[in-house]
Every structure is written in structure tokens, then in C-alpha cells.
Design a protein around this motif. Sequence first.
Motif, PDB file in Angstrom:
ATOM      1  N   THR A  36     -68.250  98.973  51.755  1.00  0.00           N
ATOM      2  CA  THR A  36     -68.204  98.276  53.049  1.00  0.00           C
ATOM      3  C   THR A  36     -68.551  99.260  54.173  1.00  0.00           C
ATOM      4  OG1 THR A  36     -65.842  98.746  53.359  1.00  0.00           O
ATOM      5  CG2 THR A  36     -66.428  96.662  52.249  1.00  0.00           C
ATOM      6  N   ASP A  80     -68.706  91.884  54.770  1.00  0.00           N
ATOM      7  CA  ASP A  80     -68.266  93.279  54.867  1.00  0.00           C
ATOM      8  C   ASP A  80     -69.144  94.230  54.061  1.00  0.00           C
ATOM      9  OD1 ASP A  80     -65.955  92.670  56.437  1.00  0.00           O
ATOM     10  OD2 ASP A  80     -64.925  91.992  54.624  1.00  0.00           O
ATOM     11  N   ALA A 137     -61.360  95.138  53.096  1.00  0.00           N
ATOM     12  CA  ALA A 137     -62.603  95.884  53.276  1.00  0.00           C
ATOM     13  C   ALA A 137     -62.352  97.392  53.191  1.00  0.00           C
ATOM     14  CB  ALA A 137     -63.250  95.525  54.607  1.00  0.00           C
TER      15      ALA A 137
END
Length: 573
Positions: A560, A337, A554
Motif C-alpha cells: 500500500t 489502497d 492498509a
Amino acid sequence: MAVHNSEIAALFERYAELLEIQGANPFRVRAYRNAALIVRGLGTEIARMIADGTDLTDLQGIGDDLAARMHEIVDTGRLQALERLAGQFPEHLADLDALPGLGPRRIRALHDALGIASLDDLEHAARQGRIRGLKGFGAKSEHNILHAIEAHRDSQQRTRLADAERVAEPLLAHLAAARGVKRAIIAGSYRRRRETVGDVDILVSADAGNDVMDRLIGYDSVSEVVSRGETRATVILEGGLQVDLRVVPEASYGAALHYFTGNRAHNIAVRVMGQRRGLKINEYGVFEGEHRVAGATEASVYAQVGLAYIEPELRENRGELAAAAEGRLPALVDLEDIRGDLHCHTDTTDGRDSAEAMARAAKALGREYLAITDHTRRLRVANGLTPGAFAEHLDALEALDARLDGIRVLRSAEVDILEDGSLDLPDDILARMDVVVCAVHYGLGLPRAKQTDRLLRALDSPHCQILAHPTCRILGERQPIDADMGRVLRAAAETGCALEINAQPGRLDLPDVLIREALGQGARFVVATDAHGTEDLARMRLGLDQARRGWLTAADVLNTRGVDGFLAALRRR
């Protein structure tokens, strides 16, 4: 016998401690401390580099003398210069240097005035009230010393996760190659990715006639065999780490893995849930009467008590069982991520590599952007830059960004938070940056109210976008600063300042419990490596271990996002 980087670093750190107590040249002391940091941060074992013929002086900060010392340690397991210097002092005097607030001068004063030569001597003197009468000490110092000794002893019983990895992963690979082994995994707190581990639990599934016990006992780093049986053994490795090996049948593998992963409170709660359903759950399986109904996989164990599979990092009995029962388990953030890194240093200040080398290495790891966060002037020990020098540095970073393809170089700094809470660069320089990372590096012993006010004032600055390593702890060496972290976390959430989860192996800061608390307050986070060399950029996963233990997804982690989304999200509330 293989010598690991953690052992080389420990010898260098010990030598630096004794040199400092001796009153040696500060630059020499610093050279050995920096060398210890470099060695700990390397992704490759020094012993392997030497075996491959690598010139150790190619490492930034390592000269001929330090390289020769490393060769000596790898070849002999000893550092003769340390042994000679240690002979001039009581054997355990340098242990005192690990206590916060006791520098070399105070250690020397305690030794000269009271004959203190060890932690036991120091504790004795403090409990008898003999320290408070010394010049430069007092009743509060005596109390702090006792508290520091207790905390130090607790920490010494555990090994940093990254240090355990260096030792445990090669051993796991060695055992996995044994005859008849089907599966091998490290369980316990290591699998839960706790920041420190007490010992290493290895679980193996193997056919009859396997030689896994012989492989363990014959491993070259085993210093002591504590016990050995047909299905279990315990050994002590060089460096003191204990390894417990258990061989289990395939039908019980999942139940055993669940049991030995822990933690204990989590396991007990699962067993109680099983009892309510008329089931017995142990390391051999899930039983209804004498009939085993599950146990080959962990998922099958959880399913028997009506739960979804729970990731190992969450197994601390902190609400994960209820979340699993109600379908509320988070989809934890993962390495795939991460799109950018927001904290690294170059050879402009205390890093080992150039900004261009760092950016190219980050790109090779799949990062889309990298913030170059060199130090500001207050941190003189790290060659911090003056405002004028920083202006030129930002120009150079802008030019580098224009020249490189495939990665965005963000202009940034790790700006010191001064004791009054102000920032260590003027507003006009801060305004030129793409992202501003702020951190405390000195004045760690301020009283709680002052330390809290310092952090709160920094968070009030519109320039403070990321608070780096918020508690300032060093695992096994330095306790967190004394501040009202509840107020600090709330202020970060309210202002929109992101909290860093620092992936440096000795920091791993924020701690998991504070991540979870801050998440509940609505705070935002970044995970960053605090890399001081290209090799360090690969340790992002250690910060993600902390993030996962703190229940982060995330969506909770700003880096991310792609660079435009990150910069937009970074804007303060």
C-alpha cells in the motif's frame, strides 16, 4: 445453455487426468492442464469471446487444437474426445487423481491389483487393510489415503469463490432487472468473501406485482427447480450450484441481510445481546414486544445492541463483537489502497504475456510498480531459468524499467526453496534483485519436522524477503503442506520476511485464520496476484478479500506504500 469458463476448465482437467492414467504423452497432458489454468484465469468468458469473433489462438498457450475443443464445448456442452477416452476406463476412476499422493501410476496399480474403480472402492480397500500389502504402499499410505478421501469429500461440497462469482453475478444482474425490484444482493458466505461457498443466497426487495420469481425460474442456466413460493425459491444451476432466493419487504431488508449474511455463530451472539436488552432479533427486524424498532438497515440492527457496523468479512464470531462494542474495529484494507503488485510471471517462463505487456497492463490498473517474478531452474515444468539465463533476464528487466514511464518494473524472481531450505539461485544473482520472493513448489509431502525446518532455514536467509503462498494449498485439490505454521509465522515476524496473501483463485493463501494469527505475532504482509497473464492482474481484489477476513489494515500491507516506501519497508529486521 450458457457454458462458463469453470466448466470448460473442468472438462480439460478431466481429460488431462484420463490421458495421464492412460500413459499419454506428457506434453499433451500438460497442454490440457495449462489450458485449464488459462481458461480459469481469464477475465472474460470464452463463450463471449467466441460470440464476439475473437480468435482463441491469440491466447498465449492455446493452439488450433485447443481452440477447436473450446468451440466444441461452447457449441455442444460436450467434449467428445473426453467421452471416447472415458469409455476406456471405469466411470469414476479419474476421481482418484484428485487425492494428493495418488498419481496416475499408483491409480493404475490400485486398479490392476485390486479392481479399484472409484473413491468408494478405494475407501473400502483401505479400511479393510488391503492396500498396505501392495508394492509401493504401506500402512502409512493407507492411513493417508483415508484422510485424503475425507478431506476431498468435504471440499467437493463447496465451490471456489471465483467460480461462484462467474455464475452468481450474471444471475444477480438478471434478477435486478426484474420488474419492481428495488435492491438485490448476494448474502451468505459469498458476501463474507469466504474462499469457498456452499450455495448462493440472494436477497431481493421488490414492489408488489414484481416478476422476480419468473425471472429466476426462466433463467437459462437453471437445471432444476427445487421449490417455488411467493417470496422464496430454490433452484439448482448447471454445474450443481444451489441458489436460494428470498423476497423481503423494504422495512425488513437490513435485518434480513444481516440474518442471511451470517455466519450463524455471529448471528446467535447478536441475538443473545438483544435478548439481554429485552429485544427480539430475527430476519424480519428488531422487535420490542410486537413493535419493530429497527431492521431497515444492518447498521440499525447493530445499533440496537450497542455495536458499530461490522463489515461482512469479519462476521465469524472471532472477536468482532467485542471489538465493535469497544470501538476497536479495524479500518480494513481496500483495493484503492494497493499501489503495487509483487508477484507475476511472463512468457519467459510459464506466463502468457511479455514483461512489457504485464507492466503496461498493471499501469492501466493504477499500479505504480510491478515485480516480475519468473521461476528459477528447479521448477523445470514452468521453464525455470538457470542462473546465467536469470542474469540476462535481470538485464532485460532493468532496460525495460528505464524505457517505461509511469510504472516501476522491479527485478525479482519466484525463487524455489529447495528441500534443505537453501534457495535456488546463487547469492550474487539474488543480490541484484530489487525484491526476492521465495516459495515451495515440490517436496510437498515431506514429514512435518523436515518441512518446518526447510521453511525456517529459508526464512533465515537474508535474501528471503517475501514468502509466497506459504501453505502451498490448492482449494479443493491439495491440502496444505504439513508444517508447524505457528513456528513459521513467528519466524517470519522475527526476521521481517513478509508473508504473501496470494490472490490466485485456487490458492487464496494465506488462509484467513493464519493471517490473523500472523498479525498477532507482528508479521508484515503483501497481497499479490501471482498473475500469469495480463487479465490475471485484475484479481488483486480476491487476495484483498482474504486480507480483510484476516483483519488487515492498509498499514499492515507493505504494497500500500509507494515504491520507495515499499522498498524501504521491505528491508529485513
